[in-house]
Design a protein around this motif. Structure first.
Motif, PDB file in Angstrom:
ATOM      1  N   MET A 100      -1.446   4.553   6.771  1.00 28.16           N
ATOM      2  CA  MET A 100      -1.041   4.360   5.369  1.00 28.16           C
ATOM      3  C   MET A 100      -0.081   3.176   5.231  1.00 28.16           C
ATOM      4  O   MET A 100      -0.181   2.401   4.276  1.00 28.16           O
ATOM      5  CB  MET A 100      -0.379   5.636   4.839  1.00 28.16           C
ATOM      6  N   SER A 101       0.843   3.049   6.183  1.00 33.06           N
ATOM      7  CA  SER A 101       1.785   1.927   6.146  1.00 33.06           C
ATOM      8  C   SER A 101       1.039   0.605   6.130  1.00 33.06           C
ATOM      9  O   SER A 101       1.333  -0.287   5.321  1.00 33.06           O
ATOM     10  CB  SER A 101       2.722   1.980   7.360  1.00 33.06           C
ATOM     11  N   LEU A 102       0.059   0.485   7.021  1.00 35.75           N
ATOM     12  CA  LEU A 102      -0.693  -0.759   7.137  1.00 35.75           C
ATOM     13  C   LEU A 102      -1.607  -0.977   5.941  1.00 35.75           C
ATOM     14  O   LEU A 102      -1.667  -2.083   5.381  1.00 35.75           O
ATOM     15  CB  LEU A 102      -1.505  -0.747   8.433  1.00 35.75           C
ATOM     16  N   HIS A 131       1.506  -3.547  -7.846  1.00 35.39           N
ATOM     17  CA  HIS A 131       1.993  -4.248  -6.662  1.00 35.39           C
ATOM     18  C   HIS A 131       3.268  -3.583  -6.142  1.00 35.39           C
ATOM     19  O   HIS A 131       3.404  -3.319  -4.945  1.00 35.39           O
ATOM     20  CB  HIS A 131       2.254  -5.715  -7.026  1.00 35.39           C
ATOM     21  N   PHE A 132       4.192  -3.275  -7.039  1.00 34.74           N
ATOM     22  CA  PHE A 132       5.425  -2.604  -6.631  1.00 34.74           C
ATOM     23  C   PHE A 132       5.132  -1.185  -6.153  1.00 34.74           C
ATOM     24  O   PHE A 132       5.702  -0.713  -5.164  1.00 34.74           O
ATOM     25  CB  PHE A 132       6.416  -2.563  -7.792  1.00 34.74           C
ATOM     26  N   GLY A 133       4.244  -0.483  -6.854  1.00 36.19           N
ATOM     27  CA  GLY A 133       3.919   0.894  -6.472  1.00 36.19           C
ATOM     28  C   GLY A 133       3.332   0.986  -5.083  1.00 36.19           C
ATOM     29  O   GLY A 133       3.692   1.875  -4.295  1.00 36.19           O
ATOM     30  N   PHE A 134       2.436   0.064  -4.733  1.00 36.14           N
ATOM     31  CA  PHE A 134       1.841   0.076  -3.403  1.00 36.14           C
ATOM     32  C   PHE A 134       2.866  -0.297  -2.332  1.00 36.14           C
ATOM     33  O   PHE A 134       2.841   0.239  -1.214  1.00 36.14           O
ATOM     34  CB  PHE A 134       0.654  -0.894  -3.345  1.00 36.14           C
ATOM     35  N   SER A 135       3.782  -1.203  -2.669  1.00 32.46           N
ATOM     36  CA  SER A 135       4.860  -1.543  -1.748  1.00 32.46           C
ATOM     37  C   SER A 135       5.733  -0.327  -1.475  1.00 32.46           C
ATOM     38  O   SER A 135       6.178  -0.099  -0.343  1.00 32.46           O
ATOM     39  CB  SER A 135       5.725  -2.678  -2.322  1.00 32.46           C
ATOM     40  N   LEU A 136       5.963   0.476  -2.510  1.00 30.99           N
ATOM     41  CA  LEU A 136       6.783   1.675  -2.365  1.00 30.99           C
ATOM     42  C   LEU A 136       6.116   2.696  -1.454  1.00 30.99           C
ATOM     43  O   LEU A 136       6.781   3.331  -0.627  1.00 30.99           O
ATOM     44  CB  LEU A 136       7.048   2.285  -3.746  1.00 30.99           C
ATOM     45  N   ILE A 137       4.804   2.866  -1.588  1.00 31.74           N
ATOM     46  CA  ILE A 137       4.088   3.790  -0.710  1.00 31.74           C
ATOM     47  C   ILE A 137       4.152   3.315   0.736  1.00 31.74           C
ATOM     48  O   ILE A 137       4.358   4.108   1.668  1.00 31.74           O
ATOM     49  CB  ILE A 137       2.621   3.946  -1.156  1.00 31.74           C
ATOM     50  N   SER A 138       3.980   2.011   0.948  1.00 21.51           N
ATOM     51  CA  SER A 138       4.069   1.467   2.300  1.00 21.51           C
ATOM     52  C   SER A 138       5.454   1.708   2.883  1.00 21.51           C
ATOM     53  O   SER A 138       5.599   2.123   4.045  1.00 21.51           O
ATOM     54  CB  SER A 138       3.752  -0.033   2.289  1.00 21.51           C
ATOM     55  N   PHE A 139       6.496   1.468   2.079  1.00 22.38           N
ATOM     56  CA  PHE A 139       7.869   1.685   2.525  1.00 22.38           C
ATOM     57  C   PHE A 139       8.096   3.152   2.893  1.00 22.38           C
ATOM     58  O   PHE A 139       8.639   3.471   3.955  1.00 22.38           O
ATOM     59  CB  PHE A 139       8.832   1.260   1.418  1.00 22.38           C
ATOM     60  N   ALA A 140       7.660   4.060   2.021  1.00 23.05           N
ATOM     61  CA  ALA A 140       7.836   5.493   2.283  1.00 23.05           C
ATOM     62  C   ALA A 140       7.071   5.917   3.535  1.00 23.05           C
ATOM     63  O   ALA A 140       7.568   6.741   4.323  1.00 23.05           O
ATOM     64  CB  ALA A 140       7.374   6.306   1.080  1.00 23.05           C
TER      65      ALA A 140
END
Length: 313
Positions: A100-102, A131-140
């Motif tokens: 998921m991170s990748l 774009h921000f939402g997907f970045s947040l999922i990657s971060f989490a």
């Protein structure tokens, strides 16, 4: 691989990746807040079609720095994913979190490139919010992977953690997390629609009205306010339920308390952001708090397990 064989260097790499992913998240917020998204023109991945631009105005420095950091973070996540899969071939949770991170860092990068190359109105603003939402999922996902690697090292990641967790609590935890994600998008839309000061300095009403037209920047601002207030109330309810019925699960109690503290701080920072006329530093604090809050909820989801998975008896 057993817990005692968990390599320390992998956990260090995970921590570095968490820091890098957070930096990428914040730099993206800076790009949006300073309106530097067009700092490199319509070319991607280079800036104005050049590896090193001839001129470097501030907006170009901000936008290009964000791209460089994002590329470096993407490489760190790729390394973390490869090593995690290699060392934990049989651990499905490690493989899922790393994957998921990748996946989401690549997805947000691709979406970011599209918003640069193609100009638009509301569609572009919606894409920037995604774009921000997907970045947040990657971060989490990186944060959860890091936590789980430490749990494995300390021999604390076992299925017995799922004992006596009823499906109702699982649904409530995952539902709260999903709703938070939707509220995050309303906040991102406020930023990209430049609606932070859509109601001026007025709070909680928008001037003399509580229900402005949703197609206006005032309406976008109030939509986010109502969503945020409801999120605070639901988080409070969730905390009270956990404290009342699940005091034997210290991880859930502590996580719920931290979630409520963070969502309260988030509300306060939102009010301060308005009173400070949407200054960059206040907006970054606002972004930081909601990112940590989302990670806490994601951690609770990991601890309770999947809603459709039966707990052990």
């Amino acid at each position: 691989m057993t817990a005692n064989q968990s390599p320390r260097w992998l956990r260090y790499l995970a921590i570095i990746t968490v820091i890098g992913t957070y930096t990428m998240l914040i730099m993206g917020a800076i790009v949006s807040k300073t309106e530097s998204g067009r700092g490199c023109g319509s070319s991607w991945p280079f800036c104005h079609g050049q590896l090193i631009p001839e001129t470097l105005p501030l907006e170009t420095v901000i936008e290009y720095s964000h791209r460089i950091v994002s590329g470096g973070v993407g490489f760190l996540i790729l390394l973390l994913t490869i090593f995690s899969w290699m060392l934990y071939k049989q651990n499905q949770k490690v493989k899922l979190l790393a994957g998921m991170s990748l996946f989401f860092v690549v997805l947000q990068g691709g979406l970011g490139a599209l918003t640069v190359v193609f100009r638009g109105g509301l569609e572009q603003k919606a894409a920037l919010a995604l774009h921000f939402g997907f970045s947040l999922i990657s971060f989490a996902s990186v944060v959860l992977l890091t936590i789980y690697l430490f749990q494995l090292a300390k021999n604390k990641a076992f299925d017995r953690d799922l004992v006596h967790i009823p499906s109702g609590l699982k649904v409530a935890t995952w539902g709260l997390t999903f709703y938070t994600y939707l509220v995050v998008y309303t906040g991102a839309l406020v930023r990209h629609a430049e609606a932070t000061m859509g109601c001026g300095y007025s709070f909680p009403a928008c001037g003399v009205t509580y229900f402005p037209n949703l197609s206006s920047i005032a309406g976008i601002q109030m939509l986010h306010r109502y969503a945020a207030i409801s999120l605070w109330l639901v988080t409070l309810w969730f905390l009270l339920v956990v404290i009342r019925k699940y005091m034997h699960r210290s991880d859930l109690v502590k996580g719920s308390i931290w979630a409520f503290v963070l969502i309260t701080l988030q509300a306060i920072s939102g009010i301060i952001t308005i009173q400070l006329d949407g200054q960059v530093m206040a907006a970054l604090v606002h972004t930081t708090i909601i990112s940590i809050y989302f990670c806490i909820l994601s951690y609770l989801c990991m601890q309770v397990g999947l809603p459709w998975r039966r707990s052990s008896k």
